[in-house]
Design an enzyme around this catalytic site. Structure first.
Site, mmCIF file in Angstrom:
data_model
loop_
_atom_site.group_PDB
_atom_site.id
_atom_site.type_symbol
_atom_site.label_atom_id
_atom_site.label_comp_id
_atom_site.label_asym_id
_atom_site.label_seq_id
_atom_site.Cartn_x
_atom_site.Cartn_y
_atom_site.Cartn_z
ATOM 1 N N LEU A 262 30.672 45.261 30.018
ATOM 2 C CA LEU A 262 30.333 44.472 31.203
ATOM 3 C C LEU A 262 31.154 43.190 31.198
ATOM 4 C CD1 LEU A 262 26.434 44.811 31.108
ATOM 5 C CD2 LEU A 262 28.028 46.078 32.554
ATOM 6 N N CYS A 263 31.770 42.899 32.337
ATOM 7 C CA CYS A 263 32.528 41.653 32.474
ATOM 8 C C CYS A 263 32.234 41.058 33.843
ATOM 9 C CB CYS A 263 34.016 41.890 32.261
ATOM 10 S SG CYS A 263 34.796 42.907 33.510
ATOM 11 N N ALA A 264 32.933 40.014 34.177
ATOM 12 C CA ALA A 264 32.639 39.297 35.417
ATOM 13 C C ALA A 264 32.772 40.188 36.650
ATOM 14 C CB ALA A 264 33.524 38.059 35.547
ATOM 15 N N GLY B 24 34.356 43.611 36.332
ATOM 16 C CA GLY B 24 34.592 45.000 35.964
ATOM 17 C C GLY B 24 36.059 45.375 35.966
ATOM 18 N N ILE C 157 29.145 42.797 35.643
ATOM 19 C CA ILE C 157 27.849 42.379 35.106
ATOM 20 C C ILE C 157 26.757 42.521 36.169
ATOM 21 C CG2 ILE C 157 28.105 39.915 35.677
ATOM 22 C CD1 ILE C 157 26.706 41.053 32.334
#
Length: 98
Positions: free
Chosen positions: A7-9, A11, A39
């Site tokens: 998960l990142c800011a 994707g 996220i």
């Protein structure tokens, strides 16, 4: 096959990292299904995961994601490994955890 969710800011920033992680896993003959998501889609994207990894930029969401994940382990990716897009180092760490 183990399902690993990153998960990142948005994707997007982890897409190259996912590719490098998949290459490293293949070299080590590990069967991992690895995908990156925003996220904001965590609730749906972590369903059935064996491990959830957070990009360093969203580490502030760790406690929230841990609550959402229940029994699924949640970790923050090492900032240096993430910045260097070091899929091999991250796969080695994952192999110790699952």
């Amino acid at each position: 096959m183990k399902k690993i969710v990153l998960l990142c800011a948005a994707g997007m920033s982890t897409s190259l990292l996912v590719t490098r992680m998949l290459d490293a896993a293949k070299k080590q003959e590990l069967e991992y299904d690895i995908h990156a998501y925003s996220i904001n889609s965590a609730k749906d994207s972590i369903v059935g995961a064996d491990l959830v990894l957070l990009g360093p930029q969203v580490r502030y969401k760790l406690s929230e994601i841990k609550k959402l994940a229940g029994d699924i382990p949640v970790e923050v990716i090492d900032m240096v490994a993430y910045g260097m897009i070091d899929g091999e180092k991250i796969i080695k760490e994952i192999a110790k955890k699952i």
